[in-house]
Write a protein that holds these residues in place. Structure first.
Motif, PDB file in Angstrom:
ATOM      1  N   PRO A  39      24.748  12.122   9.056  1.00 41.31           N
ATOM      2  CA  PRO A  39      25.452  10.912   9.744  1.00 41.31           C
ATOM      3  C   PRO A  39      26.694  10.329   9.073  1.00 41.31           C
ATOM      4  N   THR A  40      27.551   9.950   9.983  1.00 44.41           N
ATOM      5  CA  THR A  40      29.045   9.662   9.935  1.00 44.41           C
ATOM      6  C   THR A  40      28.991   8.544   8.733  1.00 44.41           C
ATOM      7  N   TYR A  41      27.983   7.695   8.638  1.00 44.64           N
ATOM      8  CA  TYR A  41      28.051   6.732   7.705  1.00 44.64           C
ATOM      9  C   TYR A  41      28.050   7.062   6.245  1.00 44.64           C
ATOM     10  N   ALA A  42      27.397   8.279   5.951  1.00 44.83           N
ATOM     11  CA  ALA A  42      27.424   9.015   4.646  1.00 44.83           C
ATOM     12  C   ALA A  42      28.569   9.363   4.418  1.00 44.83           C
ATOM     13  N   TYR A  43      29.465   9.931   5.265  1.00 43.77           N
ATOM     14  CA  TYR A  43      30.733  10.557   4.739  1.00 43.77           C
ATOM     15  C   TYR A  43      31.806   9.273   4.213  1.00 43.77           C
ATOM     16  N   VAL A  44      31.620   8.200   5.032  1.00 45.72           N
ATOM     17  CA  VAL A  44      32.290   6.913   4.852  1.00 45.72           C
ATOM     18  C   VAL A  44      31.846   6.295   3.636  1.00 45.72           C
ATOM     19  N   GLU A  45      30.632   6.260   3.201  1.00 45.94           N
ATOM     20  CA  GLU A  45      30.168   5.690   1.945  1.00 45.94           C
ATOM     21  C   GLU A  45      30.705   6.684   0.605  1.00 45.94           C
ATOM     22  N   ILE A  46      30.574   7.998   1.040  1.00 50.96           N
ATOM     23  CA  ILE A  46      30.960   8.718  -0.078  1.00 50.96           C
ATOM     24  C   ILE A  46      32.440   8.559  -0.297  1.00 50.96           C
ATOM     25  N   THR A  47      33.183   8.502   0.879  1.00 51.69           N
ATOM     26  CA  THR A  47      34.672   8.245   0.581  1.00 51.69           C
ATOM     27  C   THR A  47      34.859   6.794  -0.220  1.00 51.69           C
ATOM     28  N   ARG A  48      34.236   5.810   0.356  1.00 51.44           N
ATOM     29  CA  ARG A  48      34.364   4.603  -0.365  1.00 51.44           C
ATOM     30  C   ARG A  48      34.060   4.612  -1.952  1.00 51.44           C
ATOM     31  N   LYS A  53       0.753  -1.013   0.105  1.00 54.80           N
ATOM     32  CA  LYS A  53      -0.085   0.048   0.012  1.00 54.80           C
ATOM     33  C   LYS A  53       0.710   1.439  -0.032  1.00 54.80           C
ATOM     34  N   LEU A  54       1.975   1.196   0.674  1.00 59.55           N
ATOM     35  CA  LEU A  54       2.861   2.577   0.734  1.00 59.55           C
ATOM     36  C   LEU A  54       3.410   2.729  -0.707  1.00 59.55           C
ATOM     37  N   GLN A  55       3.716   1.614  -1.325  1.00 55.46           N
ATOM     38  CA  GLN A  55       4.216   1.669  -2.658  1.00 55.46           C
ATOM     39  C   GLN A  55       3.916   2.788  -3.717  1.00 55.46           C
ATOM     40  N   ASN A  56       2.694   2.846  -3.587  1.00 60.12           N
ATOM     41  CA  ASN A  56       2.062   4.016  -4.690  1.00 60.12           C
ATOM     42  C   ASN A  56       1.855   5.306  -4.160  1.00 60.12           C
ATOM     43  N   HIS A  57       2.533   5.452  -2.688  1.00 59.03           N
ATOM     44  CA  HIS A  57       2.116   6.648  -2.093  1.00 59.03           C
ATOM     45  C   HIS A  57       3.398   7.421  -1.515  1.00 59.03           C
ATOM     46  N   ALA A  58       4.096   6.377  -0.714  1.00 59.60           N
ATOM     47  CA  ALA A  58       5.437   6.938  -0.095  1.00 59.60           C
ATOM     48  C   ALA A  58       6.436   7.184  -1.339  1.00 59.60           C
ATOM     49  N   ASN A  59       7.024   8.208  -0.741  1.00 62.48           N
ATOM     50  CA  ASN A  59       8.476   8.557  -1.521  1.00 62.48           C
ATOM     51  C   ASN A  59       9.423   7.219  -1.376  1.00 62.48           C
ATOM     52  N   TYR A  60       9.551   6.804   0.069  1.00 58.25           N
ATOM     53  CA  TYR A  60      10.464   5.739   0.151  1.00 58.25           C
ATOM     54  C   TYR A  60       9.860   5.174   1.618  1.00 58.25           C
ATOM     55  N   TYR A  61      10.033   3.841   1.847  1.00 60.85           N
ATOM     56  CA  TYR A  61       9.923   3.308   3.113  1.00 60.85           C
ATOM     57  C   TYR A  61      10.835   2.144   3.463  1.00 60.85           C
ATOM     58  N   VAL A  62      11.067   1.827   4.664  1.00 65.75           N
ATOM     59  CA  VAL A  62      11.850   0.888   5.021  1.00 65.75           C
ATOM     60  C   VAL A  62      11.351   0.219   6.174  1.00 65.75           C
ATOM     61  N   PHE A  63      11.928  -0.877   6.791  1.00 63.39           N
ATOM     62  CA  PHE A  63      11.407  -1.673   7.946  1.00 63.39           C
ATOM     63  C   PHE A  63      12.671  -0.952   8.908  1.00 63.39           C
ATOM     64  N   GLY A  64      12.246  -0.330   9.979  1.00 67.81           N
ATOM     65  CA  GLY A  64      13.184   0.252  11.026  1.00 67.81           C
ATOM     66  C   GLY A  64      12.861   1.557  11.279  1.00 67.81           C
ATOM     67  N   ASP A  65      13.552   2.135  12.183  1.00 67.78           N
ATOM     68  CA  ASP A  65      13.210   3.391  12.711  1.00 67.78           C
ATOM     69  C   ASP A  65      13.802   4.470  11.891  1.00 67.78           C
ATOM     70  N   LEU A  66      13.587   5.759  12.269  1.00 72.11           N
ATOM     71  CA  LEU A  66      13.861   6.949  11.451  1.00 72.11           C
ATOM     72  C   LEU A  66      15.517   6.960  11.171  1.00 72.11           C
ATOM     73  N   GLU A  67      16.230   6.563  11.802  1.00 74.45           N
ATOM     74  CA  GLU A  67      17.589   6.365  11.826  1.00 74.45           C
ATOM     75  C   GLU A  67      17.925   5.447  10.644  1.00 74.45           C
ATOM     76  N   ALA A  68      17.420   4.170  10.447  1.00 68.03           N
ATOM     77  CA  ALA A  68      17.537   3.371   9.498  1.00 68.03           C
ATOM     78  C   ALA A  68      17.086   3.870   8.053  1.00 68.03           C
ATOM     79  N   LEU A  69      15.687   4.886   8.196  1.00 65.48           N
ATOM     80  CA  LEU A  69      15.259   5.468   7.362  1.00 65.48           C
ATOM     81  C   LEU A  69      16.103   6.477   6.635  1.00 65.48           C
ATOM     82  N   ASP A  70      16.748   7.107   7.317  1.00 67.84           N
ATOM     83  CA  ASP A  70      17.591   8.358   6.882  1.00 67.84           C
ATOM     84  C   ASP A  70      18.826   7.359   6.369  1.00 67.84           C
ATOM     85  N   GLN A  71      19.291   6.510   6.974  1.00 65.54           N
ATOM     86  CA  GLN A  71      20.434   5.690   6.460  1.00 65.54           C
ATOM     87  C   GLN A  71      19.990   5.289   4.945  1.00 65.54           C
TER      88      GLN A  71
END
Length: 169
Positions: free
Chosen positions: A134-143, A85-103
């Motif tokens: 978040p720090t992981y974004a800096y690590v990911e762009i470096t990689r 149901k979220l597929q046709n409405h939400a921009n993005y969705y994940v199983f997890g908290d807001l931190e997991a969503l941002d990641q």
């Protein structure tokens, strides 16, 4: 009197601002505990009726973190059904908290970057900003960029911390 020259503006540095990769859509949590019978169990018939009758347009363009904050066993198919149901409405969705969503949002945005656009470039990853990244974004762009850039720095073009310089062959 001599003219002031902005050497930073004239340099060949390319700046990447990770803040600009953050999706502007609202971030919300969908807690499946609201669908539990007596806060303990998910009844399939009731849940399917809810899924069918709910107004999913309230999630249009939003980024949704799906959780269950209750100490209950929720079958995997329930999360999957919710996703249909979220597929046709939400921009993005994940199983997890807001931190997991941002990641997930940042990882998706970084994955879309074509590293070849930065081939042999001197790149500065912008450090300070108005939105915490978040720090992981800096690590990911470096990689992602290390195999192609000539140098990689962190900070502001006027004050950088050198991280990597391609060895001369």
């Amino acid at each position: 009197m001599s003219e002031l020259i902005n050497k930073v503006a004239q340099s060949a540095l390319v700046t990447i601002n990770l803040e600009e990769l953050l999706h502007p859509g609202e971030r919300v949590v969908y807690d499946i505990k609201e669908n539990l019978f007596h806060g303990l169990i998910l009844r399939e018939k009731d849940f399917r009726a809810f899924i069918k009758e709910n107004d999913w347009s309230v999630y249009d363009g939003k980024n949704v973190a799906i959780i269950c904050s209750a100490d209950a066993i929720v079958p995997t198919w329930a999360y999957m059904l919710l996703a249909t149901k979220l597929q046709n409405h939400a921009n993005y969705y994940v199983f997890g908290d807001l931190e997991a969503l941002d990641q997930a949002l940042l990882q998706e945005a970084i994955a879309k970057i074509d590293p070849e656009e930065y081939h042999d470039s001197k790149v500065v990853i912008k450090g300070c900003g108005s939105i915490p990244v978040p720090t992981y974004a800096y690590v990911e762009i470096t990689r992602k960029l290390l195999p192609v850039v000539s140098s990689l720095m962190y900070g502001e073009p006027c004050s950088t911390v050198p991280l990597y310089k391609k060895p001369k062959v």
